[in-house]
Design an enzyme around this catalytic site. Sequence first.
Site, PDB file in Angstrom:
ATOM      1  N   GLU A  28       0.715  -1.209   0.039  1.00  0.00           N
ATOM      2  CA  GLU A  28      -0.167   0.064   0.067  1.00  0.00           C
ATOM      3  C   GLU A  28       0.911   1.386  -0.089  1.00  0.00           C
ATOM      4  O   GLU A  28       0.471   2.220  -0.787  1.00  0.00           O
ATOM      5  CB  GLU A  28      -0.992  -0.079   1.236  1.00  0.00           C
ATOM      6  CG  GLU A  28      -2.337  -0.830   1.018  1.00  0.00           C
ATOM      7  CD  GLU A  28      -1.746  -2.362   1.216  1.00  0.00           C
ATOM      8  OE1 GLU A  28      -0.702  -2.874   1.683  1.00  0.00           O
ATOM      9  OE2 GLU A  28      -2.800  -3.203   1.035  1.00  0.00           O
ATOM     10  N   HIS A  54     -10.696  -6.122   8.642  1.00  0.00           N
ATOM     11  CA  HIS A  54     -11.480  -5.913   7.371  1.00  0.00           C
ATOM     12  C   HIS A  54     -12.653  -5.275   7.718  1.00  0.00           C
ATOM     13  O   HIS A  54     -13.637  -5.245   6.451  1.00  0.00           O
ATOM     14  CB  HIS A  54     -11.733  -7.288   6.922  1.00  0.00           C
ATOM     15  CG  HIS A  54     -10.949  -8.088   6.331  1.00  0.00           C
ATOM     16  ND1 HIS A  54      -9.458  -8.524   7.065  1.00  0.00           N
ATOM     17  CD2 HIS A  54     -10.426  -8.496   5.056  1.00  0.00           C
ATOM     18  CE1 HIS A  54      -8.783  -9.334   6.130  1.00  0.00           C
ATOM     19  NE2 HIS A  54      -9.249  -8.972   5.163  1.00  0.00           N
TER      20      HIS A  54
END
Length: 341
Positions: A60, A129
């Site tokens: 990322e 998540h």
Amino acid sequence: MTVMTLGGAINAGLRAALAGDEKVMLMGEDIGALGGVYRITDKLQAEFGPRRVVDTPLAEAGILGTAVGLAFRGYRPVVEIQFDGFIYPAFDQIVSQVSRMHARTEGAVTLPITIRVPFGGGIGSAEHHSESPEAYFAHTPGLRVISPSTPQDAFTMIQQAIACSDPVLFFEPKRRYHVKGEVDIDRPLADAAPMGGAHVVVPGTDVTLVAYGPLVATARDAATAALAEGVSIEVVDLRSLAPLDLETLAASVQKTGRLVITHEASGAGGLGAEVAASITERCFEYLEHAPVRVTGFGVPYPPAKLERHYLPDLDRIMDGVDRALGRFGSETAVLGSEVTR
């Protein structure tokens, strides 16, 4: 009008942006051939090619760093963070570089980067998540932070974010991806409401209930349930978390005299605290009761089987409305800085 899901509306908005500007490109993990974990970029690589819809390594910070370089060269990169909890490795790039470049160069450089973040809980997923990190970025000067709650806003706001010269965090309520609604895909973007404005989605007179993203639908349900008890709730969808549309919020509270804010993130230092403080500064003489926050608790996001106890639901929001109305029948307790039942 076309009926589509919220996720489908984002896909349609991305397609329109890619078709309208050859400098727009998408980047992220598994967004190409797979079309993304949630299929939000489905078929876009086949339509626009692998040089404009780019599958990236699982890195990322590297994705955001590459986006910074592309924006320097005149591109408008749209980055997908696969899940909310995976944004933290890119936090340094976003806060130290992306947010500051315009000010650092005294306006000479803009970074039109859109960062898509599926966020929030309610899907029964594993750790990292189901998080709600939006307050970190709303706190950072130089970033715009927005969140749609309807397919129409999803279609419109993703295009507005990509067209914006500022970096934009686009928080997508993933548990609402499959909610359907009408979308006017032919309305010119110039005629749409600005992405920085809040909307009154249910008018009312007794309590202002502020929500955004995944909880707007629950707030609407609360307004319907309260009406059966003779209480009129005005629901305001924030849409923009940074900057906040305080004029719309203040106008609502000056009418109702009572304020409840709800979001999934924990309450300490959250958007609810900012809204409560800002509205108290502006509307103190209008308030009939202290603002009430109904939020996630001050704990790490729980395992899937416990998330229904963590997420604000209809009962907890109605309890908050009761407290704002001065109805003290419900038992409340303080857990850290969080209000819980």
